[in-house]
Design a protein around this motif. Structure first.
Motif, PDB file in Angstrom:
ATOM      1  N   CYS A 111       0.852  -1.192   0.000  1.00 31.57           N
ATOM      2  CA  CYS A 111       0.000   0.000   0.000  1.00 31.57           C
ATOM      3  C   CYS A 111       0.885   1.239   0.000  1.00 31.57           C
ATOM      4  CB  CYS A 111      -0.909   0.016   1.230  1.00 31.57           C
ATOM      5  SG  CYS A 111      -2.044   1.420   1.220  1.00 31.57           S
ATOM      6  N   MET A 113      -0.071   4.211   1.002  1.00 33.48           N
ATOM      7  CA  MET A 113      -0.558   5.272   1.883  1.00 33.48           C
ATOM      8  C   MET A 113       0.287   5.472   3.138  1.00 33.48           C
ATOM      9  SD  MET A 113      -2.810   6.503   0.094  1.00 33.48           S
ATOM     10  CE  MET A 113      -3.391   7.775   1.192  1.00 33.48           C
ATOM     11  N   GLY A 114       0.982   4.437   3.562  1.00 33.57           N
ATOM     12  CA  GLY A 114       1.917   4.582   4.676  1.00 33.57           C
ATOM     13  C   GLY A 114       1.305   5.093   5.974  1.00 33.57           C
ATOM     14  N   CYS A 115       0.080   4.697   6.277  1.00 34.39           N
ATOM     15  CA  CYS A 115      -0.504   5.107   7.563  1.00 34.39           C
ATOM     16  C   CYS A 115       0.418   4.595   8.683  1.00 34.39           C
ATOM     17  CB  CYS A 115      -1.912   4.543   7.719  1.00 34.39           C
ATOM     18  SG  CYS A 115      -3.029   5.089   6.415  1.00 34.39           S
ATOM     19  N   PHE A 117       0.154   3.555  11.618  1.00 32.72           N
ATOM     20  CA  PHE A 117      -0.239   2.484  12.549  1.00 32.72           C
ATOM     21  C   PHE A 117      -0.376   1.143  11.843  1.00 32.72           C
ATOM     22  CE2 PHE A 117      -3.717   5.186  11.119  1.00 32.72           C
ATOM     23  CZ  PHE A 117      -4.385   4.287  10.295  1.00 32.72           C
ATOM     24  N   CYS A 118      -0.031   1.080  10.548  1.00 33.26           N
ATOM     25  CA  CYS A 118      -0.424  -0.090   9.751  1.00 33.26           C
ATOM     26  C   CYS A 118       0.793  -0.824   9.189  1.00 33.26           C
ATOM     27  CB  CYS A 118      -1.326   0.385   8.615  1.00 33.26           C
ATOM     28  SG  CYS A 118      -1.707  -0.896   7.432  1.00 33.26           S
ATOM     29  N   THR A 120       0.807  -2.999   6.742  1.00 35.78           N
ATOM     30  CA  THR A 120       0.807  -3.032   5.277  1.00 35.78           C
ATOM     31  C   THR A 120       1.477  -1.761   4.751  1.00 35.78           C
ATOM     32  OG1 THR A 120      -1.303  -4.190   5.365  1.00 35.78           O
ATOM     33  CG2 THR A 120      -0.632  -3.358   3.230  1.00 35.78           C
ATOM     34  N   GLY A 121       1.178  -0.643   5.421  1.00 34.96           N
ATOM     35  CA  GLY A 121       1.772   0.635   5.017  1.00 34.96           C
ATOM     36  C   GLY A 121       3.293   0.579   5.038  1.00 34.96           C
ATOM     37  N   GLY A 160      -8.488  -5.333   3.708  1.00 36.74           N
ATOM     38  CA  GLY A 160      -7.192  -6.010   3.808  1.00 36.74           C
ATOM     39  C   GLY A 160      -6.074  -5.094   3.332  1.00 36.74           C
ATOM     40  N   GLY A 162      -3.903  -2.724   1.148  1.00 40.41           N
ATOM     41  CA  GLY A 162      -4.123  -1.783   0.052  1.00 40.41           C
ATOM     42  C   GLY A 162      -5.287  -0.835   0.277  1.00 40.41           C
ATOM     43  N   GLU A 163      -5.318   0.198  -0.544  1.00 39.01           N
ATOM     44  CA  GLU A 163      -6.386   1.208  -0.478  1.00 39.01           C
ATOM     45  C   GLU A 163      -7.297   0.981  -1.692  1.00 39.01           C
ATOM     46  OE1 GLU A 163      -7.952   3.767   1.209  1.00 39.01           O
ATOM     47  OE2 GLU A 163      -9.044   3.777  -0.677  1.00 39.01           O
ATOM     48  N   VAL A 196      -9.657   5.318   3.062  1.00 38.73           N
ATOM     49  CA  VAL A 196      -9.268   6.553   3.748  1.00 38.73           C
ATOM     50  C   VAL A 196      -9.964   7.751   3.098  1.00 38.73           C
ATOM     51  CG1 VAL A 196      -7.038   5.640   4.504  1.00 38.73           C
ATOM     52  CG2 VAL A 196      -7.165   6.913   2.365  1.00 38.73           C
TER      53      VAL A 196
HETATM   54 FE1  SF4 Z   1      -3.443   2.960   5.428  1.00 36.08          FE
HETATM   55 FE2  SF4 Z   1      -5.157   0.961   4.740  1.00 36.08          FE
HETATM   56 FE3  SF4 Z   1      -2.898   1.354   3.362  1.00 36.08          FE
HETATM   57 FE4  SF4 Z   1      -2.776   0.403   5.834  1.00 36.08          FE
HETATM   58  S1  SF4 Z   1      -3.690  -0.607   4.081  1.00 36.08           S
HETATM   59  S2  SF4 Z   1      -1.443   2.002   4.962  1.00 36.08           S
HETATM   60  S3  SF4 Z   1      -4.485   1.512   6.824  1.00 36.08           S
HETATM   61  S4  SF4 Z   1      -4.615   2.796   3.534  1.00 36.08           S
END
Ligand code: SF4
Length: 345
Positions: A111, A113-115, A117-118, A120-121, A160, A162-163, A196
């Motif tokens: 993903c 987006m690099g949130c 707390f995540c 996957t990010g 799951g 990805g965005e 998001v």
């Molecule tokens: Fe953000 Fe969702 Fe990507 Fe995790 S999977 S970084 S929460 S957008």
């Protein structure tokens, strides 16, 4: 060679008539084999003549994702590590709910987006998944449940890896295919897409009428959202809320805002008060999720009493709020824990 699971119904019909030179009515039969019965081999399509099956083999491939690793949590949650045709790894999760399962689907490998707390990010972005790969997860999940005599798969959540809205074309194509009553037959109310939030993709999705997305808000102010999800916060919180105000709702529908409670970051009563300020007058509900620290915590878990106090504050201010039960923490299948790293699993 065409990936047959990547064709929507109209595309399959074209392929049947133009490439296979077969009558149109064969489309429905092939479609049912692919999506209802979930066959993995053209030779299993026994109501098609051998000549047509051979023609299919010459012109198309039928590939399901390979289940590499299965992990089962003590709460019954099942995580499948799937290997896609090019070797990319993604995770999907089957969550037990009374007499049925809900499946959590990935839409991207990694993903962008690099949130903060995540997990996957942290992986970064590799690529978008095709419809064949997105729905291949459903075929693999349904088969796993059937093979193990477990309860049926009834609900899907796009939460799951990805965005989803950054893979919009494949998402929309997948939602249409899911709805087809001759195929997987998942009606929209059994599907939740979590995002998001991006203005233009939300507008496009709204026009399709296919789904009402749940918005991952996670902060009550622009400033805090910029800290914990800096890339997502490039869409200003005011613009995001305004876009959801315009999202076409069916009678009795309300927008769901997801709010991940991070210990000491966004879980105080002051934060709840700020959330009420922005949501109190809106037709919505709030889904609270307590952060899962796992064994490599990015944040602290919120204290249980803070989670309950936050929920109570929202109810007191007439906002419907629920606390989502966290499942599969021990196998890193809970929200924000998916990583598709075999060694790390
Ligand atoms: Fe953000 Fe969702 Fe990507 Fe995790 S999977 S970084 S929460 S957008």
């Amino acid at each position: 060679m065409i990936d047959i699971l990547n064709l929507d119904y109209g595309e399959l019909e074209n392929f049947v008539v133009k490439e296979l030179k077969a009558p149109k009515f064969r489309t429905k039969q092939i479609w049912q084999w692919l999506w209802q019965k979930g066959v993995c081999d053209f030779d299993e399509m026994t109501n098609l003549a051998k000549k047509l099956r051979d023609e299919l083999k010459n012109k198309a491939v039928l590939t399901h994702p390979q289940v590499d690793v299965v992990q089962t949590s003590k709460d019954g949650t099942i995580k499948l590590l799937l290997r896609l045709a090019d070797g990319a790894l993604v995770e999907t999760v089957l969550i037990p709910m009374e007499s049925r399962y809900t499946q959590c689907l990935s839409t991207q490998v990694g993903c962008a987006m690099g949130c903060t707390f995540c997990n996957t990010g942290l992986m970064g972005f590799e690529r978008n998944m095709t419809m064949s790969e997105i729905l291949g997860q459903v075929l693999a999940g349904r088969k796993y449940l059937q093979d193990n005599n477990l309860n049926p798969l009834k609900n899907l959540v796009f939460m799951g890896m990805g965005e989803p809205l950054l893979n919009l074309d494949n998402l929309i194509k997948s939602l249409k295919t899911l709805n087809n009553p001759e195929g997987l037959s998942f009606v929209p109310r059994r599907i939740t897409v979590s995002s998001v939030g991006f203005i233009k993709p939300l507008e496009i999705l709204g026009e399709t009428g296919l789904t009402l997305p749940a918005i991952s808000l996670h902060a009550p102010t622009q400033e805090l959202r910029e800290k914990i999800m800096p890339k997502a916060a490039k869409t200003h919180i005011d613009d995001l809320l305004a876009a959801m105000d315009k999202f076409p709702l069916k009678p009795r529908e309300r927008v769901t805002y997801e709010y991940l409670l991070l210990g000491g970051v966004n879980d105080s009563i002051e934060h709840a008060r700020q959330l009420v300020r922005i949501l109190g007058h809106r037709k919505c509900k709030v889904n609270l999720i307590a952060y899962n620290p796992g064994d490599r915590p990015l944040y602290e878990a919120p204290a249980r009493e803070k989670v309950l106090a936050f929920e109570k504050y929202l109810w007191d201010k007439k906002i419907t709020a629920t606390i989502r039960r966290s499942m599969g923490q021990d196998i890193k299948a809970a929200c924000g824990q998916l990583k598709a790293d075999r060694l790390d699993s």
